[in-house]
Design a protein around this motif. Structure first.
Motif, short mmCIF file in Angstrom:
data_model
loop_
_atom_site.label_atom_id
_atom_site.label_comp_id
_atom_site.label_asym_id
_atom_site.label_seq_id
_atom_site.Cartn_x
_atom_site.Cartn_y
_atom_site.Cartn_z
N ASP A 49 0.83 -1.21 0.00
CA ASP A 49 0.00 0.00 0.00
C ASP A 49 0.86 1.26 0.00
N SER A 53 1.03 3.89 -3.22
CA SER A 53 0.69 5.31 -3.05
C SER A 53 1.86 6.20 -3.44
N THR A 291 -3.88 9.87 0.78
CA THR A 291 -4.29 8.66 1.49
C THR A 291 -5.06 8.93 2.77
#
Length: 372
Positions: A49, A53, A291
């Motif tokens: 993740d 990102s 995020t």
């Protein structure tokens, strides 16, 4: 007759105009493809993740500024699961089907199996959080802006031996943790230390059997692959009443781990600290905006962001995606100023100019540690 000819000419011109207009609108801008191999699922998906990102932010910046050589960067994402088999499957698809010439790879386990494909096909493999010591000798097309566990092993041994000659070591059975454990054992024994070792399989949730064999020792080094296992080990040590010295690998750098009461006082050997600079501030502002939170681990987020920009610079310099030219550009790069700081690559394609850190967790935060 002249009128008919004029009508015919005008009709042809009109059709050509319509055809050209439609053709222009249908043509998609040419792109430069880069493959992504990282843990998008599984125990280490938190790293995937972060990497995804960071990659997206860097690509968005580059494309918003005209792309690379007037072409847009396009990332093709594949789930390597932070395993050797997952990485190899992803690499075969990206290289042999998608025909990518550059791979961004997250984990050491993935790098170990992907590197033969990269070397055979002369594809650039750029790793950003792969610390296995063997990566240094995998070939001419393999690079990383991550430190090596050989560095961690030396720093950890020299730090621990100042206080303890005999310690416990509990390690997960993965390529990453085995690489670190082997390097640490060799270095610690070299400086006169002795290690009592226990191990566990990935997916284990009850570590009390192994911990009971170590709990009488004055110090224990915890070496998990993921945060979840590290957290469980800390909690179960607390349940067993262990109140002596704790050491750890990178997992101590997690904000989540630092909040645990059982982690207070733990010394961990891990990521170089990312110094404050304008690039870092601007980047992490974007990361939080995208995020909704800051990354739990700062180093891989910074390393991956830098990596995309370094590769874009290399392609621009080479005026095409030429693997040999990009390789030579990276070997010659000695003073890149990025979010991580100023660094380059040595003769093995390893990170040069930035060293791992030693930190201690106190009051739910990490701070630099020095031997008293």
């Amino acid at each position: 007759m002249h009128k008919n000819m004029l009508r015919l000419i005008l009709s042809v011109l009109l059709l050509l105009t319509i055809f050209i207009g439609c053709t222009k609108s249908d043509v998609k801008p040419e792109t430069i493809k880069i493959g992504f191999i990282g843990p998008l699922t599984g125990d280490v998906s938190f790293l995937g993740d972060i990497d995804k990102s960071a990659t997206e932010i860097a690509v968005e910046e580059i494309n918003a500024n005209g792309g690379v050589l007037d072409k847009r960067l396009r990332i093709i994402y594949e789930d390597g699961k932070c395993t050797g088999s997952g990485g190899l499957s992803a690499a075969n698809k990206l290289v042999n089907i998608d025909d990518v010439k550059i791979l961004l790879v997250s984990c050491g386990q993935e790098v170990l199996t992907v590197s033969p494909v990269a070397e055979n096909k002369e594809v650039i493999l750029f790793a950003t959080y792969a610390t296995h010591p063997d990566i240094s000798k995998l070939g001419d097309f393999v690079f990383r802006n991550s430190y090596s566990d050989a560095d961690i092993a030396e720093i950890a041994s020299n730090t621990i031996i100042q206080k303890y000659k005999r310690i416990g070591l509990i390690s997960e059975q993965t390529d990453y943790t085995k690489g670190l454990a082997d390097a640490f054992k060799a270095k610690f024994e070299e400086v006169g230390g002795e290690i009592v070792e226990e191990s566990f399989a990935s997916g284990t949730t009850d570590f009390r059997g192994q911990l009971l064999k170590l709990k009488d020792l004055d110090a224990i080094f915890i070496n998990p692959s993921g945060l979840a296992q590290g957290e469980l080990i800390l909690k179960q040590l607390g349940e067993l009443g262990y109140a002596k010295s704790l050491y750890g690998n990178y997992f101590g750098g997690s904000n989540q781990i630092q909040q645990l009461s059982e982690s207070q006082g733990m010394i961990f050997f891990s990521d170089p600290s990312v110094a404050e600079n304008l690039k870092k501030q601007a980047y992490f502002d974007k990361y939080e905006a995208k995020t909704g939170k800051l990354p739990d681990l700062t180093f891989p987020a910074a390393a991956r962001y830098d990596a995309v920009h370094i590769l874009a610079d290399a392609i621009t310099f080479c005026k095409e995606v030429n693997s040999e030219c990009v390789r030579d550009y990276l070997y010659d790069l000695k003073k890149y100023s990025g979010v991580l700081g100023t660094y380059g690559f040595d003769e093995n394609g390893d990170l040069s100019g930035i060293a791992p850190s030693v930190s201690i967790i106190e009051d739910e935060t990490a701070s630099p540690y020095s031997v008293q």
